[in-house]
Design a protein around this motif. Structure first.
Motif, PDB file in Angstrom:
ATOM      1  N   PRO A 228      -6.473  -0.445   2.106  1.00 43.24           N
ATOM      2  CA  PRO A 228      -5.622  -0.350   0.914  1.00 43.24           C
ATOM      3  C   PRO A 228      -6.112  -1.208  -0.254  1.00 43.24           C
ATOM      4  CG  PRO A 228      -4.638  -1.855   2.477  1.00 43.24           C
ATOM      5  CD  PRO A 228      -5.876  -1.305   3.144  1.00 43.24           C
ATOM      6  N   ASP A 229      -5.901  -0.671  -1.446  1.00 38.53           N
ATOM      7  CA  ASP A 229      -6.089  -1.477  -2.661  1.00 38.53           C
ATOM      8  C   ASP A 229      -4.841  -2.293  -2.953  1.00 38.53           C
ATOM      9  OD1 ASP A 229      -8.752  -0.403  -3.664  1.00 38.53           O
ATOM     10  OD2 ASP A 229      -7.595   1.458  -3.528  1.00 38.53           O
ATOM     11  N   GLY A 230      -3.706  -1.853  -2.406  1.00 37.42           N
ATOM     12  CA  GLY A 230      -2.439  -2.564  -2.579  1.00 37.42           C
ATOM     13  C   GLY A 230      -1.504  -2.236  -1.436  1.00 37.42           C
ATOM     14  N   VAL A 231      -0.492  -3.079  -1.248  1.00 39.88           N
ATOM     15  CA  VAL A 231       0.499  -2.873  -0.194  1.00 39.88           C
ATOM     16  C   VAL A 231       1.885  -2.887  -0.832  1.00 39.88           C
ATOM     17  CG1 VAL A 231       1.441  -3.712   1.988  1.00 39.88           C
ATOM     18  CG2 VAL A 231      -1.003  -3.966   1.510  1.00 39.88           C
ATOM     19  N   PHE A 232       2.714  -1.938  -0.416  1.00 38.71           N
ATOM     20  CA  PHE A 232       4.060  -1.774  -0.971  1.00 38.71           C
ATOM     21  C   PHE A 232       5.087  -1.915   0.150  1.00 38.71           C
ATOM     22  CE2 PHE A 232       7.670   1.075  -1.747  1.00 38.71           C
ATOM     23  CZ  PHE A 232       8.121   0.603  -2.961  1.00 38.71           C
ATOM     24  N   PHE A 233       6.160  -2.671  -0.115  1.00 39.11           N
ATOM     25  CA  PHE A 233       7.275  -2.813   0.825  1.00 39.11           C
ATOM     26  C   PHE A 233       8.510  -2.178   0.185  1.00 39.11           C
ATOM     27  CE2 PHE A 233       4.338  -5.742   2.589  1.00 39.11           C
ATOM     28  CZ  PHE A 233       4.707  -5.965   3.909  1.00 39.11           C
ATOM     29  N   SER A 234       9.130  -1.241   0.883  1.00 38.13           N
ATOM     30  CA  SER A 234      10.178  -0.409   0.297  1.00 38.13           C
ATOM     31  C   SER A 234      11.564  -1.033   0.391  1.00 38.13           C
ATOM     32  CB  SER A 234      10.205   0.957   1.000  1.00 38.13           C
ATOM     33  OG  SER A 234      10.915   0.876   2.228  1.00 38.13           O
ATOM     34  N   ASN A 235      12.530  -0.303  -0.140  1.00 34.54           N
ATOM     35  CA  ASN A 235      13.947  -0.592   0.044  1.00 34.54           C
ATOM     36  C   ASN A 235      14.342  -0.315   1.488  1.00 34.54           C
ATOM     37  OD1 ASN A 235      13.435   2.274  -0.938  1.00 34.54           O
ATOM     38  ND2 ASN A 235      15.479   2.465  -0.065  1.00 34.54           N
ATOM     39  N   GLY A 236      15.538  -0.709   1.872  1.00 35.01           N
ATOM     40  CA  GLY A 236      16.019  -0.434   3.220  1.00 35.01           C
ATOM     41  C   GLY A 236      17.343  -1.121   3.485  1.00 35.01           C
ATOM     42  N   SER A 251       3.569 -11.828   5.120  1.00 31.19           N
ATOM     43  CA  SER A 251       2.828 -13.088   5.083  1.00 31.19           C
ATOM     44  C   SER A 251       1.342 -12.847   5.306  1.00 31.19           C
ATOM     45  CB  SER A 251       3.382 -14.053   6.141  1.00 31.19           C
ATOM     46  OG  SER A 251       4.730 -14.387   5.868  1.00 31.19           O
ATOM     47  N   GLY A 252       1.030 -11.931   6.230  1.00 31.58           N
ATOM     48  CA  GLY A 252      -0.370 -11.591   6.459  1.00 31.58           C
ATOM     49  C   GLY A 252      -1.023 -10.963   5.247  1.00 31.58           C
ATOM     50  N   VAL A 253      -0.279 -10.126   4.540  1.00 33.68           N
ATOM     51  CA  VAL A 253      -0.806  -9.506   3.311  1.00 33.68           C
ATOM     52  C   VAL A 253      -1.029 -10.573   2.237  1.00 33.68           C
ATOM     53  CG1 VAL A 253      -0.294  -7.868   1.457  1.00 33.68           C
ATOM     54  CG2 VAL A 253       0.266  -7.287   3.827  1.00 33.68           C
ATOM     55  N   LEU A 254      -0.084 -11.509   2.106  1.00 32.18           N
ATOM     56  CA  LEU A 254      -0.213 -12.565   1.114  1.00 32.18           C
ATOM     57  C   LEU A 254      -1.411 -13.466   1.417  1.00 32.18           C
ATOM     58  CD1 LEU A 254       3.550 -13.521   0.706  1.00 32.18           C
ATOM     59  CD2 LEU A 254       2.123 -12.412  -1.013  1.00 32.18           C
ATOM     60  N   GLU A 255      -1.669 -13.703   2.683  1.00 35.16           N
ATOM     61  CA  GLU A 255      -2.815 -14.528   3.047  1.00 35.16           C
ATOM     62  C   GLU A 255      -4.127 -13.886   2.622  1.00 35.16           C
ATOM     63  OE1 GLU A 255      -2.348 -15.166   7.215  1.00 35.16           O
ATOM     64  OE2 GLU A 255      -0.661 -16.579   6.970  1.00 35.16           O
ATOM     65  N   ARG A 256      -4.166 -12.560   2.618  1.00 34.08           N
ATOM     66  CA  ARG A 256      -5.376 -11.844   2.210  1.00 34.08           C
ATOM     67  C   ARG A 256      -5.439 -11.620   0.699  1.00 34.08           C
ATOM     68  NH1 ARG A 256      -7.370  -7.544   6.738  1.00 34.08           N
ATOM     69  NH2 ARG A 256      -6.642  -8.648   8.608  1.00 34.08           N
ATOM     70  N   LYS A 257      -4.363 -11.971  -0.002  1.00 34.24           N
ATOM     71  CA  LYS A 257      -4.294 -11.866  -1.459  1.00 34.24           C
ATOM     72  C   LYS A 257      -4.490 -10.438  -1.964  1.00 34.24           C
ATOM     73  CE  LYS A 257      -5.517 -16.685  -2.276  1.00 34.24           C
ATOM     74  NZ  LYS A 257      -6.354 -17.653  -3.023  1.00 34.24           N
ATOM     75  N   THR A 258      -4.009  -9.484  -1.165  1.00 33.06           N
ATOM     76  CA  THR A 258      -4.017  -8.083  -1.592  1.00 33.06           C
ATOM     77  C   THR A 258      -2.871  -7.856  -2.573  1.00 33.06           C
ATOM     78  OG1 THR A 258      -4.817  -7.479   0.613  1.00 33.06           O
ATOM     79  CG2 THR A 258      -3.941  -5.693  -0.763  1.00 33.06           C
ATOM     80  N   PRO A 259      -3.083  -7.095  -3.666  1.00 26.80           N
ATOM     81  CA  PRO A 259      -1.967  -6.797  -4.580  1.00 26.80           C
ATOM     82  C   PRO A 259      -0.758  -6.250  -3.837  1.00 26.80           C
ATOM     83  CG  PRO A 259      -4.028  -6.122  -5.576  1.00 26.80           C
ATOM     84  CD  PRO A 259      -4.353  -6.564  -4.171  1.00 26.80           C
TER      85      PRO A 259
END
Length: 380
Positions: A228-236, A251-259
């Motif tokens: 992915p170029d970016g990761v999205f977390f939806s509503n729920g 947290s894992g996504v933030l550690e990799r600094k992916t948008p």
């Protein structure tokens, strides 16, 4: 338990709140009984999108608009494959729908999907009661032979509460799927489905994004398997305090600094990942007319909301987090509730509302462009 019957409008129905307040009306939709959390939605339109929003799982929705069902139901506007509300409360249901896109009546759709509702009650009085006392458990009972009021109240008080409920996995897709980019593909996004609405990946696709929608149970390896170029977390739906797996994943996504971009439940997940707490609002924000200020521009947006929990973050200072500095980017002008977060040292942000505007105003559509710009900046 429900039974689908025609002519339900002649069948008596009772709405019982956990604090003992009782409203008498007529059955609307399926006949039977249902339980959930009583909440109110202030939207004048968009009832079909509201009913099919997975964020309303286990909630009984009270419509503040007095006339509901005027435009019927069609097969183009649902935001998911089914109705998710636990029950539906209206004052004056339309006798005959009138719209060139209508394929059937709302009452027929509620019966078809087994959704128990009630009509003919004073929804203004009920809304005022919930504003004063707060969202609470509720039961709707309909039929020609109903239990006594004491029995109904006891059943309501035995129902599960929303606080502490872990619900995102119950509404998420079981299998990953792809929404292809419209036109030239520019980016790939992994979207974590915590209760995603259909319009959300569609609006990303219109911006040249190929969206891989993944189950709420997806692992970090599965997220990055789509490159992915970016990761999205939806509503729920549910209580963010129970969402340990999505928090760990983010947290894992933030550690990799992916948008990263999150909306609604995704905003609460980001709050937790940054070390902030969450709390339950007295009666929540639900509807398509909520005023929010974007503090990064000073502009005020009219926005679509559906949340009963919020992030507990300081409004007027920059906070140090495990992933760098963070600040509150958006705030509700009605009650100063946190409506958005952003990191200052890496490409991640979130909002507490629904920028896909289904239903709702389009003031917040720029947020998808902001996400695209983050991915462009990271690529550059």
């Amino acid at each position: 338990m429900t039974t689908s019957t025609r002519g339900a409008a002649r069948v008596p129905a009772v709405l019982v709140l956990e604090d003992g307040r009782i409203f008498h009306g007529r059955a609307y939709g399926a006949v039977g009984h249902t339980f959930g959390e009583a909440v109110f939605s202030t939207g004048m339109t968009g009832y079909q999108e509201t009913l099919t929003d997975p964020s309303y799982h286990r909630q009984v929705v009270v419509m503040t608009a007095p006339h509901v069902g005027n435009t019927g139901v069609n097969d183009e506007d649902p935001e998911s494959a089914r109705i998710w509300v636990a029950g539906y409360v209206v004052r004056d249901p339309a006798r005959v729908p009138s719209n060139w896109r209508s394929q059937r009546s709302l009452d027929e759709e509620l019966v078809k999907q087994g959704v128990v509702g009630i009509s003919g009650i004073d929804t203004r009085a009920l809304t005022r009661h919930l504003r004063e006392r707060g969202a609470m458990r509720v039961g709707i009972f309909s039929g020609n032979a109903l239990p006594d009021e004491g029995t109904m109240l006891a059943e309501v008080r035995q129902a599960a509460e929303m606080k502490g409920a872990n619900l995102s996995a119950e509404v998420s897709t079981e299998e990953a799927y792809v929404v292809p980019a419209v036109g030239t593909k520019k980016f790939t996004v992994a979207a974590i489905d915590l209760g995603i609405k259909g319009m959300t990946p569609q609006l990303m696709a219109e911006r040249g994004i190929e969206v891989h929608v993944l189950p709420a149970t997806a692992t970090l390896d599965e997220v990055y398997a789509v490159n992915p170029d970016g990761v999205f977390f939806s509503n729920g739906p549910g209580d963010p305090a129970t969402a340990d797996h999505p928090v760990g994943l983010m947290s894992g996504v933030l550690e990799r600094k992916t948008p990263l971009f999150g909306i609604c439940f995704g905003n609460q997940i980001l709050g937790r990942a940054l070390g902030f707490g969450t709390f339950k609002l007295k009666y929540g924000h639900r509807g398509i007319n909520q005023p929010v200020q974007d503090r990064t521009t000073g502009k005020v947006e009219v926005t679509a909301h559906n949340h009963g929990f919020a992030v507990d973050a300081p409004l007027d200072k920059v906070s140090e987090t495990p992933y760098g500095r963070a600040e509150v980017s958006h705030v509700c002008l009605n009650d100063n509730v946190v409506e958005g977060l952003r990191l200052l040292d890496q490409p991640a942000f979130s909002v507490q509302y629904h920028p896909e505007a289904a239903a709702g105003p389009h003031d917040a559509a720029y947020l998808f462009d902001r996400f695209t710009q983050l991915m462009e900046g990271q690529r550059a």
